[in-house]
Design an enzyme around this catalytic site. Structure first.
Site, PDB file in Angstrom:
ATOM      1  CB  SER A 264      33.852  42.450  34.475  1.00 43.60           C
ATOM      2  OG  SER A 264      33.688  43.795  34.815  1.00 43.60           O
TER       3      SER A 264
ATOM      4  CE1 TYR B 231      38.160  42.249  37.628  1.00 40.91           C
ATOM      5  CE2 TYR B 231      36.800  44.032  36.759  1.00 40.91           C
ATOM      6  CZ  TYR B 231      36.916  42.765  37.300  1.00 40.91           C
ATOM      7  OH  TYR B 231      35.780  42.005  37.495  1.00 40.91           O
TER       8      TYR B 231
HETATM    9  P1  NAD Z   1      35.837  37.874  45.459  1.00 39.06           P
HETATM   10  O1  NAD Z   1      37.181  38.526  45.593  1.00 39.06           O
HETATM   11  O2  NAD Z   1      34.925  37.903  46.630  1.00 39.06           O
HETATM   12  O3  NAD Z   1      36.010  36.375  44.982  1.00 39.06           O
HETATM   13  C1  NAD Z   1      37.074  35.941  44.171  1.00 39.06           C
HETATM   14  C2  NAD Z   1      37.741  34.758  44.860  1.00 39.06           C
HETATM   15  O4  NAD Z   1      38.774  34.279  43.998  1.00 39.06           O
HETATM   16  C3  NAD Z   1      38.394  35.140  46.198  1.00 39.06           C
HETATM   17  O5  NAD Z   1      37.905  34.309  47.244  1.00 39.06           O
HETATM   18  C4  NAD Z   1      39.892  34.923  45.956  1.00 39.06           C
HETATM   19  O6  NAD Z   1      40.572  34.426  47.110  1.00 39.06           O
HETATM   20  C5  NAD Z   1      39.881  33.923  44.807  1.00 39.06           C
HETATM   21  N1  NAD Z   1      41.081  34.013  43.961  1.00 39.06           N
HETATM   22  C6  NAD Z   1      41.662  35.129  43.457  1.00 39.06           C
HETATM   23  N2  NAD Z   1      42.743  34.807  42.717  1.00 39.06           N
HETATM   24  C7  NAD Z   1      42.846  33.458  42.753  1.00 39.06           C
HETATM   25  C8  NAD Z   1      43.765  32.520  42.189  1.00 39.06           C
HETATM   26  N3  NAD Z   1      44.807  32.930  41.443  1.00 39.06           N
HETATM   27  N4  NAD Z   1      43.592  31.203  42.450  1.00 39.06           N
HETATM   28  C9  NAD Z   1      42.547  30.777  43.218  1.00 39.06           C
HETATM   29  N5  NAD Z   1      41.650  31.620  43.774  1.00 39.06           N
HETATM   30  C10 NAD Z   1      41.792  32.931  43.533  1.00 39.06           C
HETATM   31  O7  NAD Z   1      35.147  38.570  44.190  1.00 39.06           O
HETATM   32  P2  NAD Z   1      33.637  38.505  43.661  1.00 39.06           P
HETATM   33  O8  NAD Z   1      33.087  39.879  43.767  1.00 39.06           O
HETATM   34  O9  NAD Z   1      32.909  37.360  44.264  1.00 39.06           O
HETATM   35  O10 NAD Z   1      33.900  38.223  42.127  1.00 39.06           O
HETATM   36  C11 NAD Z   1      33.796  36.915  41.561  1.00 39.06           C
HETATM   37  C12 NAD Z   1      34.052  37.009  40.069  1.00 39.06           C
HETATM   38  O11 NAD Z   1      33.095  37.871  39.455  1.00 39.06           O
HETATM   39  C13 NAD Z   1      35.419  37.607  39.723  1.00 39.06           C
HETATM   40  O12 NAD Z   1      35.932  36.944  38.575  1.00 39.06           O
HETATM   41  C14 NAD Z   1      35.114  39.050  39.396  1.00 39.06           C
HETATM   42  O13 NAD Z   1      36.077  39.601  38.537  1.00 39.06           O
HETATM   43  C15 NAD Z   1      33.756  38.889  38.719  1.00 39.06           C
HETATM   44  N6  NAD Z   1      32.936  40.109  38.780  1.00 39.06           N
HETATM   45  C16 NAD Z   1      32.492  40.581  39.975  1.00 39.06           C
HETATM   46  C17 NAD Z   1      31.700  41.721  39.991  1.00 39.06           C
HETATM   47  C18 NAD Z   1      31.163  42.298  41.269  1.00 39.06           C
HETATM   48  O14 NAD Z   1      30.489  43.332  41.219  1.00 39.06           O
HETATM   49  N7  NAD Z   1      31.399  41.689  42.419  1.00 39.06           N
HETATM   50  C19 NAD Z   1      31.378  42.393  38.777  1.00 39.06           C
HETATM   51  C20 NAD Z   1      31.875  41.871  37.586  1.00 39.06           C
HETATM   52  C21 NAD Z   1      32.639  40.712  37.593  1.00 39.06           C
END
Ligand code: NAD
Length: 332
Positions: free
Chosen positions: A138, A163
Site C-alpha cells: 500500500s 494498517y
Molecule cells: P477488500 O476488503 O475488498 O478485500 C480483501 C478481502 O480479503 C476481503 O474479501 C476479506 O474477506 C478477505 N480477508 C481479510 N482477511 C482475511 C484472512 N485473514 N483470510 C482470508 N481472507 C481474508 O479490500 P480491497 O480494497 O480489495 O484490498 C485488497 C488488497 O489491496 C488488500 O491487501 C489491501 O490492503 C490492498 N490495498 C487496497 C487499496 C485500496 O485502495 N482498495 C490500497 C492499497 C492497498
C-alpha cells in the site's frame, strides 16, 4: 497458470479473479468473508464464478482464514485434486484487513489478518515450492513523507497507522523469503484504488451513496488533501504483469497514477457525474490520515510495462454506473 488467489471475494480480488479466469488460468481462491463489510456484497462480487459450470471447473473457492493453519490443509487438499503434482505456479496475495482508520481501533486484529496471515502464506509457499509471490502492499507505507512523488527507494520505516505498519512488515517478511529461499516476491504498492465494487467504507462509495440519498457527506479537513486515485482495472493490469515478471527475486513497485486529485476536486467530479450537489458536513482531520499520496510510477512502467490509462472522470462514471445497477437490485 495454476494460481492461489487470496481475498478473491473482495473489491480488487474479485476483479483479479475475473481477469484470471477470462485469460484461461486455473484458480483456487481463498477468502474468509471478513465482516468488515457485508457478505452479500462479496458474494455479488464473485457473481457467476460461484456457478461451477460458468468456468469449466477452473475456479474453486475455499472459505477460510489465512491466519488459521487449518486453512492450509484445505488448500493443499484442493490443489492436489485440481492440479495434482504440478501444484501452484504463483500466489497472488490480496487478502487483508484493509482500511487505515479502523486499524487504529483494532491493531491486534490487523496484525493477525495481515502479518500472521502473510507469514503463514509465505511458509506455505516455501513448503509447496511456489516460486512467484505477488503481494498487495500500500501507498500508506510512505507515511507522511513530504518528498513527493514517492519513489520505491524512499525509506518507509515511519508508518503512521497499524494498517500501514502491517504492510511494511509484510514487505520485510517477503524479503526474508526471497533471500533465504529464492521465492520471487513482488510487493505492489497500490495507491487509493477505486472503481466498480469499491469497498463501502471508502470515500467515493460513501459519497455517491449519501449524495444520491440526499444526505450530507462527512468531509475531513478543508478539502485540500490529495490522493493519487488509481482505477481498479489499471491495478489489475499491474497485478497480471507481475505474475509474469522474472528478472529479479525481490521488488517493491508503486502502482498509482502519477496524478493527484484533491478531495474538493473529487467531490466536484462526483457531483458533475451524478448531476447533484453535495451537502458538506465539515469534520476535523482524522488521526492516521496522510495529507497526500503521489506515486512515481516509472519503475512500474520499466519493469511491468504498466501505463494506467483511465481518467478520473471516466473512472467515477464507471463506478456510478455500477453503483446504480447494484442499488436497483437492493444490494445496498
Ligand atoms: P477488500 O476488503 O475488498 O478485500 C480483501 C478481502 O480479503 C476481503 O474479501 C476479506 O474477506 C478477505 N480477508 C481479510 N482477511 C482475511 C484472512 N485473514 N483470510 C482470508 N481472507 C481474508 O479490500 P480491497 O480494497 O480489495 O484490498 C485488497 C488488497 O489491496 C488488500 O491487501 C489491501 O490492503 C490492498 N490495498 C487496497 C487499496 C485500496 O485502495 N482498495 C490500497 C492499497 C492497498
Amino acid at each position: 497458470m495454476n494460481i492461489l488467489l487470496t481475498g478473491c471475494a473482495g473489491f480488487i480480488g474479485s476483479h483479479t479473479l475475473d481477469r484470471l479466469l477470462a485469460e484461461g488460468h486455473q484458480v483456487i481462491g481463498v477468502d474468509n468473508f471478513d465482516p468488515f463489510y457485508s457478505r452479500s456484497l462479496k458474494q455479488a462480487n464473485l457473481g457467476k464464478h460461484l456457478d461451477a459450470e460458468a468456468h469449466e471447473g477452473r475456479f474453486e473457492l475455499i472459505e477460510g482464514d489465512l491466519a488459521d493453519p487449518a486453512t492450509y490443509t484445505k488448500i493443499r487438499f484442493m490443489a492436489e485434486g485440481m492440479f495434482g503434482e504440478a501444484g501452484f505456479d504463483a500466489i497472488i496475495h490480496l487478502a487483508a484487513k484493509a482500511g487505515v482508520r479502523p486499524s487504529i481501533q483494532d491493531p491486534v486484529g490487523y496484525q493477525r489478518a495481515n502479518v500472521v496471515a502473510t507469514q503463514n502464506l509465505l511458509e506455505f509457499a516455501r513448503e509447496a515450492g511456489v516460486q512467484q509471490f505477488v503481494f498487495a502492499s500500500s501507498s500508506s507505507v510512505y507515511g507522511i513523507s513530504p518528498n513527493v512523488p514517492w519513489h520505491e527507494d524512499d525509506v518507509v520505516l515511519r508508518p503512521i497507522s497499524p494498517y500501514a505498519s502491517s504492510k511494511v512488515s509484510c514487505e520485510l517478511l517477503g524479503h526474508v523469503y526471497s533471500h533465504l529461499y529464492g521465492i520471487r516476491f513482488l510487493g505492489l504498492r497500490f495507491f487509493t484504488v477505486y472503481g466498480p465494487r469499491q469497498r463501502p467504507d471508502l470515500a467515493i462509495n460513501k459519497f455517491v451513496s449519501r449524495i444520491e440519498a440526499g444526505e450530507p457527506i462527512p468531509v475531513f479537513g478543508d478539502g485540500s488533501t490529495r490522493r493519487d486515485y488509481t482505477f481498479v482495472m489499471d491495478i489489475v493490469d499491474g497485478v497480471m504483469a507481475a505474475l509474469n515478471y522474472t528478472d529479479s527475486t525481490y521488488e517493491v513497485i508503486n502502482l498509482g497514477n502519477n496524478r493527484t486529485v484533491s478531495l474538493s476536486e473529487m467531490i466536484a467530479t462526483i457531483e458533475s457525474v451524478l448531476g447533484k450537489q453535495a451537502q458538506i458536513d465539515r469534520q476535523p482531520e482524522q488521526p492516521g490520515d496522510v495529507p497526500q499520496t503521489w506515486a512515481d510510477v516509472a519503475k512500474a512502467g520499466r519493469l511491468l510495462n504498466y501505463h494506467p490509462t483511465t481518467s478520473f472522470r471516466d473512472g467515477i462514471q464507471a463506478f456510478v454506473d455500477w453503483w446504480r445497477g447494484k442499488e436497483a437490485t437492493g444490494l445496498f
